[in-house]
Enzyme design. Sequence first.
Site: not given
Length: 811
Positions: A418, A660, A684, A731
Amino acid sequence: MPRPEPDGSARPDAAARPERRPRRRESGLSLLEDVGEIISQSHDLQSSLEQIVQVVGARVQTEVCSLYIYDPRARRLTLWATEGLNKGSVGKVHMGLDEGLTGLVLQKLEPVMVVDALAHPRYKYFPETGEERYHSFLGVPVMVKRKPLGVLVVQTLRRRRFGADEVRLLRTIATQVSSIVVQARQAETIELKEKERKEYRKGMLEAILRLQEYEKQRDVETPPRPDSRSRRLVGVGASPGFGTGRAHVLRPLVSFDDLEQLRSDDPHAEWQRIEHAVSESIDQVEHLKGRLSERMPEVDSSIFDTHRMMLEDRTFLDRLKKLIDDGLAAESALQVTITEYVGTFSRMTQRYLRERATDVKDIGNRILKNLLGVEDHARDFQDDAVLVAEELTLSDLATIDHDKLRGIALATGGVTSHASILAKSFEIPTVVGIQHLLESVKENEAMVVDGNSGIVYVAPSEEIVREYERLDRDYRAFNLELESLHDLLAVSPDGHSISVLANIGLIGDVAFAKRHGAEGVGLYRTEFPFLTYGEFPDEDEQIRLYRKVIEEMSNTPVTIRTLDLGADKYPSYLPFAKEENPFLGWRSIRVSLELTDLFKVQLRAILRASAYGRVKLLLPMISSLEEVWQAKEIIDEAKRELRREGQPFDESVPVGIMIEVPAAVAIADALIREVDFFSLGTNDLIQYVLAVDRNNRKVAPLYEALHPAVIRAVAQAIRAARDQGKWVGICGEMASDPLCVPILIGFGINELSMEPFSIPLIKKLIRSIDFATAQEMSAAVLGMTSVKEIKGYLFTMMKKMGVIELTEIYH
Ligand code: PEP
Ligand code: MG
């Protein structure tokens, strides 16, 4: 010094090299032994170095491992051996010390780690190496007595950070390599005489024994003396940039360690003290919950509900009461109870539950502070503070005034902790995982935090400060240059427009997207909060996150992808069984179409969020029409429910699918009739078209975006969409690959979406190439049948147009 033949012909044939041992031990120590063995059997510098880069690359699991040798007379580095880069570039690639990241390593005589080398101001492009595919870079100097001999470099396809252990291991190997280079230099010949070789082996043996000793001692190193002058501490860079300031050491205000066991003969009074402290703690955690959700939207601020639940938990309170009734004072009863709870959580087998031990400590400290009446005033910093701490709890994160922080140095924590996420989203240079940090730094000492290399200097010398001032100037200049490109439109000289958008995963990424001139979000990977939460985030929680992204992107389009879980992303609360082939298994849309209740919650959240801006909905991993029909049915159901409930949403929210999977390419013409747009997920797609695991370094050289089969699949999918007058984007990382961009444009792509820092470069590239030329290039490439031919052609064309230099614009 002998130089390798450019074509490698003088080097022994691979088949003639001694076979690598089949042994597969993964520890750093065994790697050192292997490297040592190669060196001890060395007859030939060149072949030993080749074996070393091969073994190191394979064992540290990087796609590239290269060795550059420094020639002090010519004052330049030469690529001497490589595993992963084009072998033909060995002996041909030279660089001065002021060139490239490799040059920077020798300039600094220190390791340099860069998560995305292509976007670094010092990146220099050597087309002949084929290194444009590799993003992350770690280089360590090979030296003897602080004199430079060369640089050992590893690179990876994926953007990643290297851990402190990896840096240490590579440095140790560099030490081994230095001895062999020194020997070769002294002899000026690749043949070592027998006597020399014996001496050499003896020396190496001693060196290896020393290194083994070092490896064993690594964890019990004596801490550096805090009173020595400049100190250099090594950790892992968790948020980039350079910060200079004065140490503000955050020590716990109270600690159970300082408590002696206290008894009391007034249990009633002690219990009242506990009740009061617990009730104060409940008020505080409620307040912190509000602050944290403002600052770190994806971090589950309901973690504070867990704190509250524990503060109200009967078993917890009963245990305290029992100890008080047995005669312990409130503080001691609390100490015993918290120690018991921490012990129980630490022994849990599930990681998520184990990590809750930190929360228990946080709660314990809070109650103790309230018992002792200690106020939280330590969060008040001077203006140029470098925060130094063992670890940061969520309570710390919710209260720290980050505006004043110049840097953060932590003894614990990983890059996905975090604390690191917070630091990154506020762009505070941060180094984590620094051993002996608190013993090495005094309050108010001058510090430099180098978040790029993962190094912290305490009381730095003038030289170091000067060097960092220079680096900081370069870094700022680099950022300024980015800003100057910010408002440019991606329009080719002959007037063809392409939309350039950002891929994001965290809400904090929105700031980067905007800073680098994104025209919207082309891919919002929604998985992160689902992975960090302890349970599936409900509809309201999801709307809160999506709405924040949409509103911050101020009326630019935001494409939200539904969950892409499985493969390598498993939340703890879903029933994922172990699979033989997870990338071919239960992942992504297949999970969503089975867990339809959860899928519908996400669809409702995305639809409801669409009322706040320009949302597009994207479905990942589609491989058949049936999947699209099923998904659309559930979308329609969600819409019907929302209409019935009177919830506003965008009725015409565009629905698209990711292309993909090769099956989707084959039926792209049918799929596009069912949806509004395509977004090509080439990360992918490449792995599935070529049957090459995108995360397996062993086959990484086969993972090739410019393989003719990939190019044809991409062209086919784009054509299918364009033939139907539909919109198509990309993308995957191909969208930010300068060599691929011209042909994607030529094929007719409408949108390129990428990591934010690549945006200015790609915009500039688009502005430099005529659409007509791009079309000519894409047509030519479609007629080619080998990677070599395609790459050669693209390099030649880009050189001819003078755009290959564009990858160096940040120099
Ligand atoms: C892709 O596969 O190209 C893609 C963008 O999705 P991810 O990288 O999240 O799998
Ligand atoms: Mg994908």
